[in-house]
Scaffold this motif. Structure first.
Motif, PDB file in Angstrom:
ATOM      1  N   VAL A  18       0.858  -1.097   0.492  1.00 58.89           N
ATOM      2  CA  VAL A  18      -0.320   0.046  -0.328  1.00 58.89           C
ATOM      3  C   VAL A  18       1.154   0.745   0.048  1.00 58.89           C
ATOM      4  N   ASN A  19       0.422   2.238  -1.257  1.00 56.15           N
ATOM      5  CA  ASN A  19       1.208   3.173  -1.010  1.00 56.15           C
ATOM      6  C   ASN A  19       0.303   4.514  -1.510  1.00 56.15           C
ATOM      7  N   TYR A  20       1.541   5.937  -0.647  1.00 52.84           N
ATOM      8  CA  TYR A  20       0.250   7.262  -0.523  1.00 52.84           C
ATOM      9  C   TYR A  20       0.060   7.154  -2.427  1.00 52.84           C
ATOM     10  N   ILE A  21       0.776   6.718  -3.287  1.00 51.95           N
ATOM     11  CA  ILE A  21       0.208   6.941  -4.478  1.00 51.95           C
ATOM     12  C   ILE A  21      -1.036   6.614  -5.057  1.00 51.95           C
ATOM     13  N   ASP A  22      -1.490   5.157  -4.206  1.00 48.84           N
ATOM     14  CA  ASP A  22      -2.559   4.753  -4.557  1.00 48.84           C
ATOM     15  C   ASP A  22      -4.298   5.782  -3.449  1.00 48.84           C
ATOM     16  N   MET A  99       8.605  -0.044  -4.159  1.00 44.77           N
ATOM     17  CA  MET A  99       8.492   1.430  -3.958  1.00 44.77           C
ATOM     18  C   MET A  99       8.825   2.496  -3.086  1.00 44.77           C
ATOM     19  N   GLN A 100       9.093   1.983  -2.163  1.00 46.94           N
ATOM     20  CA  GLN A 100       9.315   2.891  -0.663  1.00 46.94           C
ATOM     21  C   GLN A 100      10.764   2.331  -0.851  1.00 46.94           C
ATOM     22  N   ALA A 101      11.918   1.204  -1.055  1.00 46.22           N
ATOM     23  CA  ALA A 101      13.053   1.368  -0.647  1.00 46.22           C
ATOM     24  C   ALA A 101      13.546   1.637  -1.831  1.00 46.22           C
ATOM     25  N   MET A 102      13.113   1.448  -3.388  1.00 45.21           N
ATOM     26  CA  MET A 102      14.105   1.801  -4.379  1.00 45.21           C
ATOM     27  C   MET A 102      13.697   3.783  -4.730  1.00 45.21           C
ATOM     28  N   THR A 103      12.687   3.617  -3.788  1.00 46.19           N
ATOM     29  CA  THR A 103      12.861   5.684  -3.795  1.00 46.19           C
ATOM     30  C   THR A 103      13.382   5.859  -2.831  1.00 46.19           C
ATOM     31  N   ALA A 104      13.947   5.177  -2.263  1.00 40.97           N
ATOM     32  CA  ALA A 104      14.736   6.160  -0.901  1.00 40.97           C
ATOM     33  C   ALA A 104      15.732   5.842  -1.668  1.00 40.97           C
ATOM     34  N   ASP A 152       5.540   8.623  20.117  1.00 39.02           N
ATOM     35  CA  ASP A 152       6.035   7.131  19.271  1.00 39.02           C
ATOM     36  C   ASP A 152       7.135   6.822  17.739  1.00 39.02           C
ATOM     37  N   LYS A 153       7.210   8.373  16.788  1.00 38.81           N
ATOM     38  CA  LYS A 153       7.438   8.134  16.234  1.00 38.81           C
ATOM     39  C   LYS A 153       8.377   8.814  15.922  1.00 38.81           C
ATOM     40  N   ALA A 154       8.886   9.334  16.784  1.00 36.39           N
ATOM     41  CA  ALA A 154      10.316  10.231  16.777  1.00 36.39           C
ATOM     42  C   ALA A 154      10.657   9.197  17.690  1.00 36.39           C
ATOM     43  N   SER A 214       2.673  14.637  -1.718  1.00 35.80           N
ATOM     44  CA  SER A 214       2.437  15.631  -1.204  1.00 35.80           C
ATOM     45  C   SER A 214       1.185  14.907   0.001  1.00 35.80           C
ATOM     46  N   ALA A 215       1.729  14.029   0.869  1.00 35.81           N
ATOM     47  CA  ALA A 215       0.539  13.377   1.551  1.00 35.81           C
ATOM     48  C   ALA A 215      -0.286  14.572   2.144  1.00 35.81           C
ATOM     49  N   SER A 216       0.308  15.706   2.246  1.00 37.56           N
ATOM     50  CA  SER A 216      -1.102  16.867   3.346  1.00 37.56           C
ATOM     51  C   SER A 216      -1.786  17.937   1.949  1.00 37.56           C
ATOM     52  N   ALA A 288      -4.967   9.043   7.759  1.00 41.40           N
ATOM     53  CA  ALA A 288      -5.277   9.612   8.952  1.00 41.40           C
ATOM     54  C   ALA A 288      -3.268  10.178  10.064  1.00 41.40           C
ATOM     55  N   ARG A 289      -2.810   9.790   9.455  1.00 36.73           N
ATOM     56  CA  ARG A 289      -1.451   9.999  10.416  1.00 36.73           C
ATOM     57  C   ARG A 289      -1.267   8.716  10.965  1.00 36.73           C
ATOM     58  N   LYS A 290      -1.651   6.627  10.926  1.00 34.50           N
ATOM     59  CA  LYS A 290      -1.784   6.549  12.291  1.00 34.50           C
ATOM     60  C   LYS A 290      -0.612   5.067  12.132  1.00 34.50           C
ATOM     61  N   THR A 291      -0.129   4.914  10.628  1.00 33.70           N
ATOM     62  CA  THR A 291       0.743   3.930  10.594  1.00 33.70           C
ATOM     63  C   THR A 291       2.084   5.151  10.105  1.00 33.70           C
ATOM     64  N   THR A 292       3.094   3.608  10.318  1.00 31.98           N
ATOM     65  CA  THR A 292       4.596   4.027  10.728  1.00 31.98           C
ATOM     66  C   THR A 292       4.661   2.894  10.067  1.00 31.98           C
TER      67      THR A 292
HETATM   68  P1  NDP Z   1       4.249   7.146   4.915  1.00 31.76           P
HETATM   69  O1  NDP Z   1       4.084   6.342   5.542  1.00 31.76           O
HETATM   70  O2  NDP Z   1       5.191   8.529   4.761  1.00 31.76           O
HETATM   71  O3  NDP Z   1       2.560   8.584   5.003  1.00 31.76           O
HETATM   72  C1  NDP Z   1       2.794  10.023   5.159  1.00 31.76           C
HETATM   73  C2  NDP Z   1       2.938  10.670   6.177  1.00 31.76           C
HETATM   74  O4  NDP Z   1       3.410  11.776   6.062  1.00 31.76           O
HETATM   75  C3  NDP Z   1       2.188  10.219   7.384  1.00 31.76           C
HETATM   76  O5  NDP Z   1       2.655   9.670   8.299  1.00 31.76           O
HETATM   77  C4  NDP Z   1       2.292  11.740   8.628  1.00 31.76           C
HETATM   78  O6  NDP Z   1       4.001  11.042   9.266  1.00 31.76           O
HETATM   79  C5  NDP Z   1       3.010  12.622   7.247  1.00 31.76           C
HETATM   80  N1  NDP Z   1       1.990  13.463   7.010  1.00 31.76           N
HETATM   81  C6  NDP Z   1       2.276  14.806   7.208  1.00 31.76           C
HETATM   82  N2  NDP Z   1       1.105  15.487   6.923  1.00 31.76           N
HETATM   83  C7  NDP Z   1      -0.346  14.676   6.501  1.00 31.76           C
HETATM   84  C8  NDP Z   1      -1.400  15.115   6.303  1.00 31.76           C
HETATM   85  N3  NDP Z   1      -1.719  16.191   6.324  1.00 31.76           N
HETATM   86  N4  NDP Z   1      -2.261  13.415   6.180  1.00 31.76           N
HETATM   87  C9  NDP Z   1      -0.960  12.475   5.884  1.00 31.76           C
HETATM   88  N5  NDP Z   1      -0.081  12.050   6.397  1.00 31.76           N
HETATM   89  C10 NDP Z   1       0.809  13.303   6.540  1.00 31.76           C
HETATM   90  O7  NDP Z   1       3.558   7.653   3.235  1.00 31.76           O
HETATM   91  P2  NDP Z   1       4.718   6.563   1.710  1.00 31.76           P
HETATM   92  O8  NDP Z   1       6.277   5.648   2.426  1.00 31.76           O
HETATM   93  O9  NDP Z   1       3.366   5.634   1.462  1.00 31.76           O
HETATM   94  O10 NDP Z   1       4.492   7.767   1.167  1.00 31.76           O
HETATM   95  C11 NDP Z   1       5.726   9.367   1.623  1.00 31.76           C
HETATM   96  C12 NDP Z   1       5.348  10.012   0.327  1.00 31.76           C
HETATM   97  O11 NDP Z   1       6.348   9.234  -0.363  1.00 31.76           O
HETATM   98  C13 NDP Z   1       4.078  10.288   0.227  1.00 31.76           C
HETATM   99  O12 NDP Z   1       3.338  11.441  -0.642  1.00 31.76           O
HETATM  100  C14 NDP Z   1       4.183   9.675  -1.718  1.00 31.76           C
HETATM  101  O13 NDP Z   1       3.648  10.276  -2.371  1.00 31.76           O
HETATM  102  C15 NDP Z   1       5.555   9.648  -1.596  1.00 31.76           C
HETATM  103  N6  NDP Z   1       6.781   9.283  -2.791  1.00 31.76           N
HETATM  104  C16 NDP Z   1       6.917   9.657  -4.078  1.00 31.76           C
HETATM  105  C17 NDP Z   1       7.342   8.649  -5.014  1.00 31.76           C
HETATM  106  C18 NDP Z   1       8.282   9.478  -6.151  1.00 31.76           C
HETATM  107  O14 NDP Z   1       8.864   9.084  -6.547  1.00 31.76           O
HETATM  108  N7  NDP Z   1       7.521  10.439  -5.832  1.00 31.76           N
HETATM  109  C19 NDP Z   1       7.367   7.140  -4.764  1.00 31.76           C
HETATM  110  C20 NDP Z   1       7.011   6.628  -3.464  1.00 31.76           C
HETATM  111  C21 NDP Z   1       6.279   7.775  -2.231  1.00 31.76           C
HETATM  112  P3  NDP Z   1       4.057  12.320  10.486  1.00 31.76           P
HETATM  113  O15 NDP Z   1       2.645  11.891  11.194  1.00 31.76           O
HETATM  114  O16 NDP Z   1       5.277  11.801  11.173  1.00 31.76           O
HETATM  115  O17 NDP Z   1       3.535  13.814  10.049  1.00 31.76           O
END
Ligand code: NDP
Length: 299
Positions: A18-22, A99-104, A152-154, A214-216, A288-292
């Motif tokens: 599951v990824n934010y892009i979904d 997705m996440q490790a190749m992105t990093a 907890d996230k810290a 752009s999670a926010s 909802a920012r509940k996950t890590t």
């Molecule tokens: P995360 O597990 O990082 O979840 C998003 C985190 O963003 C939340 O846990 C939260 O952490 C933080 N956040 C801050 N403000 C908000 C908000 N208003 N709503 C929701 N979350 C918020 O997700 P991913 O690891 O899946 O992705 C992280 C980012 O990387 C995303 O933006 C994703 O689109 C991007 N991405 C981009 C790629 C690219 O190649 N461009 C590829 C893969 C991912 P906290 O509560 O600590 O603030």
């Protein structure tokens, strides 16, 4: 059962990432073809191959970050997207890293070249990308400052190696204090709208803002002259999909992250496993920012 075209395979999905892009795609922020099945990332076993496929065989274990329709029991994939899963790697890890490790990896070695002695700011340091990115940045000898939203996230971010962990309140001022007024070489910003201004304000002269998500919410249009006022700053908005097109680059990034994980240099945190039928709950928890770390769907 889907039927593969000549250059495609059918993969029996072991786990879908599951990824934010979904979420962006489900919300219509990114274009999708409808009707369609969500999901881009999965690991699994090849169950059938098309007539022209020579690079993978039935029974091979594969993974990909950039297919379509991975929230499924069986998914079609073009053979060229299938990355070989090492025998020593379990299916859940193989679904958690494409997705996440190749992105990093492309963030430290592509969109920006992070060097020993550099200082970086990583937003959402306990997120899926954030935890892996922190470890990769540390292994390159960088100083890492992260932002997170809870104690907890810290703790998790510190365990991943972050040198300084901040909350989001006036983080640019704190970054200046931590860098003797200089600012950081690079900001990795996947949060977007709410952090963009502070990210620019955290950079040193000629620093780079890598705005990769752009999670926010989406970053607002901005006046380009802000970059000269900030000290000849650079802003880039990259996507993984442009860093894994060339087959040699794609294989190099995949083999490198697999080696990092198998050798223990990078540890991957799978924070949530949801039955496939609960995909909506995984999206709600992520938004909802509940996950890590990483969330997986298990068919
Ligand atoms: P995360 O597990 O990082 O979840 C998003 C985190 O963003 C939340 O846990 C939260 O952490 C933080 N956040 C801050 N403000 C908000 C908000 N208003 N709503 C929701 N979350 C918020 O997700 P991913 O690891 O899946 O992705 C992280 C980012 O990387 C995303 O933006 C994703 O689109 C991007 N991405 C981009 C790629 C690219 O190649 N461009 C590829 C893969 C991912 P906290 O509560 O600590 O603030």
């Amino acid at each position: 059962m889907p039927v593969p075209a000549r250059d495609e395979v059918v993969v029996k999905v072991a786990a879908a990432g599951v990824n934010y892009i979904d979420i962006y795609r489900r919300e219509g922020k990114y274009p999708v073809v409808l009707p369609g099945v969500p999901g881009a990332e999965a690991s699994g076993t090849v169950a059938a191959i098309g007539a022209d496929v020579t690079t993978v065989a039935v029974g091979d274990r594969v993974a990909f970050p950039d297919n379509t329709g991975s929230y499924a029991e069986y998914v079609i994939a073009p053979a060229r997207l299938c990355l070989p899963v090492p025998a020593e790697m379990d299916d859940l890890t193989a679904a958690a890293i494409p997705m996440q490790a190749m992105t990093a990896h492309y963030l430290v070695d592509g969109a920006f070249h992070l060097n020993a002695g550099d200082t970086c700011l990583i937003h959402a340091g306990a997120g899926g990308v954030g935890l892996v990115l922190t470890q990769m940045a540390k292994s390159r000898g960088a100083t890492v400052i992260t932002t997170v939203s809870s104690p907890d996230k810290a703790r998790l971010s510190r365990e991943a190696g972050a040198d300084h962990v901040l909350d989001y309140t006036d983080f640019a001022t704190r970054v200046r204090e931590l860098t003797d007024g200089t600012g950081v070489d690079v900001v990795y910003d996947g949060v977007g709208r709410t952090t963009f201004d502070g990210s620019l304000a955290s950079l040193k002269r000629r620093g780079t803002l890598v705005s990769f998500g752009s999670a926010s919410g989406a970053v607002e249009p901005f006046d380009i002259s802000r970059l000269v006022r900030g000290g000849s700053l650079v802003v880039t908005r990259p996507s993984l999909f442009d860093f894994v097109v060339d087959p040699i680059e794609r294989a190099w990034r995949w083999n490198t992250v697999c080696d990092d994980v198998l050798s223990g240099r990078v540890s991957v945190r799978v924070d949530g496993r949801y039955p496939l039928a609960d995909a909506h709950r995984a999206h709600e928890d992520l938004a909802a920012r509940k996950t890590t770390g990483k969330l997986l769907l298990i068919p």
